[in-house]
Design an enzyme around this catalytic site. Structure first.
Site, PDB file in Angstrom:
ATOM      1  N   LEU A  62     -11.978   2.146  -8.009  1.00 28.02           N
ATOM      2  CA  LEU A  62     -11.357   3.444  -7.742  1.00 28.02           C
ATOM      3  C   LEU A  62      -9.888   3.369  -8.135  1.00 28.02           C
ATOM      4  O   LEU A  62      -9.214   2.381  -7.881  1.00 28.02           O
ATOM      5  CB  LEU A  62     -11.468   3.811  -6.260  1.00 28.02           C
ATOM      6  CG  LEU A  62     -12.859   4.043  -5.692  1.00 28.02           C
ATOM      7  CD1 LEU A  62     -12.752   4.748  -4.331  1.00 28.02           C
ATOM      8  CD2 LEU A  62     -13.721   4.869  -6.628  1.00 28.02           C
ATOM      9  N   SER A  63      -9.413   4.443  -8.761  1.00 27.08           N
ATOM     10  CA  SER A  63      -8.007   4.521  -9.175  1.00 27.08           C
ATOM     11  C   SER A  63      -7.640   5.987  -9.261  1.00 27.08           C
ATOM     12  O   SER A  63      -8.468   6.806  -9.687  1.00 27.08           O
ATOM     13  CB  SER A  63      -7.833   3.867 -10.548  1.00 27.08           C
ATOM     14  OG  SER A  63      -6.605   4.272 -11.130  1.00 27.08           O
ATOM     15  N   ALA A  83      -2.371  10.885  -4.221  1.00 25.80           N
ATOM     16  CA  ALA A  83      -3.667  11.048  -4.906  1.00 25.80           C
ATOM     17  C   ALA A  83      -4.675  10.095  -4.260  1.00 25.80           C
ATOM     18  O   ALA A  83      -5.345   9.307  -4.927  1.00 25.80           O
ATOM     19  CB  ALA A  83      -3.542  10.805  -6.412  1.00 25.80           C
ATOM     20  N   GLY A  90     -10.314   4.007  -1.724  1.00 28.36           N
ATOM     21  CA  GLY A  90      -9.649   2.696  -1.775  1.00 28.36           C
ATOM     22  C   GLY A  90      -8.414   2.683  -0.876  1.00 28.36           C
ATOM     23  O   GLY A  90      -8.207   1.757  -0.084  1.00 28.36           O
ATOM     24  N   HIS A  91      -7.581   3.729  -1.000  1.00 24.45           N
ATOM     25  CA  HIS A  91      -6.395   3.808  -0.128  1.00 24.45           C
ATOM     26  C   HIS A  91      -6.821   3.862   1.344  1.00 24.45           C
ATOM     27  O   HIS A  91      -6.210   3.229   2.211  1.00 24.45           O
ATOM     28  CB  HIS A  91      -5.590   5.078  -0.429  1.00 24.45           C
ATOM     29  CG  HIS A  91      -4.994   5.141  -1.795  1.00 24.45           C
ATOM     30  ND1 HIS A  91      -5.458   6.001  -2.760  1.00 24.45           N
ATOM     31  CD2 HIS A  91      -3.969   4.452  -2.346  1.00 24.45           C
ATOM     32  CE1 HIS A  91      -4.731   5.850  -3.865  1.00 24.45           C
ATOM     33  NE2 HIS A  91      -3.830   4.914  -3.643  1.00 24.45           N
ATOM     34  N   GLN A 137       0.556  -6.975  -8.970  1.00 28.44           N
ATOM     35  CA  GLN A 137       1.571  -6.302  -8.144  1.00 28.44           C
ATOM     36  C   GLN A 137       1.642  -6.937  -6.753  1.00 28.44           C
ATOM     37  O   GLN A 137       2.726  -7.159  -6.208  1.00 28.44           O
ATOM     38  CB  GLN A 137       1.226  -4.813  -8.042  1.00 28.44           C
ATOM     39  CG  GLN A 137       2.018  -4.066  -6.984  1.00 28.44           C
ATOM     40  CD  GLN A 137       1.729  -2.587  -6.976  1.00 28.44           C
ATOM     41  OE1 GLN A 137       2.272  -1.855  -7.774  1.00 28.44           O
ATOM     42  NE2 GLN A 137       0.865  -2.131  -6.078  1.00 28.44           N
ATOM     43  N   GLY A 168      -3.427  -2.878  -2.328  1.00 33.44           N
ATOM     44  CA  GLY A 168      -4.760  -3.091  -2.869  1.00 33.44           C
ATOM     45  C   GLY A 168      -4.796  -4.232  -3.877  1.00 33.44           C
ATOM     46  O   GLY A 168      -3.888  -4.391  -4.693  1.00 33.44           O
ATOM     47  N   ASP A 208      -4.492  -3.780  -7.903  1.00 33.20           N
ATOM     48  CA  ASP A 208      -3.252  -4.145  -8.594  1.00 33.20           C
ATOM     49  C   ASP A 208      -2.868  -5.546  -8.125  1.00 33.20           C
ATOM     50  O   ASP A 208      -1.896  -5.744  -7.406  1.00 33.20           O
ATOM     51  CB  ASP A 208      -2.148  -3.134  -8.278  1.00 33.20           C
ATOM     52  CG  ASP A 208      -2.469  -1.767  -8.842  1.00 33.20           C
ATOM     53  OD1 ASP A 208      -2.344  -1.576 -10.054  1.00 33.20           O
ATOM     54  OD2 ASP A 208      -2.902  -0.892  -8.065  1.00 33.20           O
ATOM     55  N   MET A 229       1.286   6.002  -3.847  1.00 35.53           N
ATOM     56  CA  MET A 229       1.867   7.092  -4.639  1.00 35.53           C
ATOM     57  C   MET A 229       1.023   8.355  -4.480  1.00 35.53           C
ATOM     58  O   MET A 229       1.059   9.248  -5.331  1.00 35.53           O
ATOM     59  CB  MET A 229       1.971   6.687  -6.113  1.00 35.53           C
ATOM     60  CG  MET A 229       2.902   5.473  -6.289  1.00 35.53           C
ATOM     61  SD  MET A 229       3.656   5.359  -7.919  1.00 35.53           S
ATOM     62  CE  MET A 229       2.209   5.265  -8.952  1.00 35.53           C
TER      63      MET A 229
HETATM   64  O1  PAF Z   1       0.446   0.662  -6.111  1.00 35.33           O
HETATM   65  C1  PAF Z   1       1.145   1.686  -5.953  1.00 35.33           C
HETATM   66  O2  PAF Z   1       0.658   2.777  -5.619  1.00 35.33           O
HETATM   67  C2  PAF Z   1       2.640   1.607  -6.219  1.00 35.33           C
HETATM   68  O3  PAF Z   1       2.923   0.739  -7.264  1.00 35.33           O
HETATM   69  C3  PAF Z   1       3.460   1.263  -4.964  1.00 35.33           C
HETATM   70  C4  PAF Z   1       3.119  -0.136  -4.437  1.00 35.33           C
HETATM   71  C5  PAF Z   1       3.222   2.290  -3.876  1.00 35.33           C
HETATM   72  C6  PAF Z   1       4.964   1.269  -5.302  1.00 35.33           C
HETATM   73  O4  PAF Z   1       5.375   2.519  -5.774  1.00 35.33           O
END
Ligand code: PAF
Length: 286
Positions: free
Chosen positions: A190-191, A37, A41-42, A159, A153, A156, A35
């Protein structure tokens, strides 16, 4: 090092054209849905994608379907130019950044729900709308891109399990891979939402990884799950957290509650708690 400007696809047709070119050259493709930002971590997930495939696609879409009306959809940090520069530096090959109309055209009427099991506890209780929104958008992204590997990641963690279940149930031909959580020096995960913390709250937030470390050590020492959960709650409240959504020790594969006695291998500690206006979540393997 800058790898030059990053190509950006805005439509599913553009995305599919680029991926088809890679496929024609026999290349493997990894997708990293985000999403935006973006933080380290990303970028570690992009690095993992580059290990697992020849080409990496990152998507940035702040998905309205996974936010309840009272949540932070409008406030969620957005900065595509900065994110694109970070992705280019990380060696990502393509950014897919669709608009809301591309993802949810007029008359959009289909949702994907992981109805039972791993979607039910924890976030499923605190944010009942959340996993339906996530499963729907991730199913769409994976169908749009058709990657060999999709990376999410472990921050989450629930998720990740929900997405794995969804991909298996819908026969999506993709390997769903979890990437380890990246942490600050004091252990805070990190978030993108850490940006909401005031300087004082950021100091108090260090109590969260400290409590997690304590919980893991106590459980390995034979502590009872219920006692450890109670001690974690008390230490977070003592450090200034204003509300605890959950502190629960569960099986890391099924998210089932654990019976009394010493915790079994594969257990995980899950926490969601509010510091001021910021909701922090974390999970640690025992
Ligand atoms: O973890 C996230 O950033 C979101 O939940 C994802 C997996 C991109 C779905 O919108």
């Amino acid at each position: 090092m800058t790898n030059g400007p990053l190509p950006v696809a805005r439509t599913v047709a553009e995305l599919r054209a680029v991926v088809a070119g890679w496929r024609a050259a026999g290349e493997r493709v990894a997708m990293i849905p985000t999403m935006g930002a973006l933080h380290a971590g990303h970028l570690s997930l992009i690095a993992l994608g580059r290990q697992k495939a020849d080409r990496t696609v990152a998507s940035i879409f702040v998905n309205p379907a996974q936010f309840a009306p009272h949540e932070d959809f409008d406030a969620y940090p957005r900065g595509e130019a900065e994110d694109a520069a970070k992705l280019a530096d990380a060696g990502c090959d393509l950014l897919f950044a669709p608009g809301a109309r591309e993802m949810y055209p007029d008359g959009f009427a289909t949702t994907v729900n992981v109805a039972t099991g791993v979607s039910e506890p924890l976030e499923g209780v605190s944010r009942p709308h959340f996993f339906g929104g996530v499963a729907t958008v991730v199913a769409k992204l994976l169908i749009q891109c058709g990657p060999d590997v999709a990376i999410f990641g472990e921050k989450d963690y629930q998720q990740l399990l929900v997405i794995r279940r969804m991909a298996r149930d819908l026969d999506l031909p993709v390997e769903v891979v979890g990437g380890p959580t990246t942490r600050e020096a004091d252990g805070l995960a990190l978030s993108s939402r850490n940006a909401y913390l005031t300087a004082e709250e950021r100091k108090a937030a260090t109590a969260l990884p400290a409590a997690m470390r304590y919980a893991v050590a106590a459980l390995r020492d034979g502590g009872e799950a219920a006692d450890v959960e109670g001690a974690v709650r008390a230490s977070l409240i003592g450090a200034g957290f204003r509300q605890i959504d959950y502190v629960e020790i569960r099986d890391g594969a099924t998210l089932a509650r654990l019976g009394p006695g010493p915790v079994s291998p594969g257990a995980r500690v899950f926490v969601a708690a509010w510091l001021g206006k910021t909701r922090l979540i974390d999970n640690w393997a025992v």
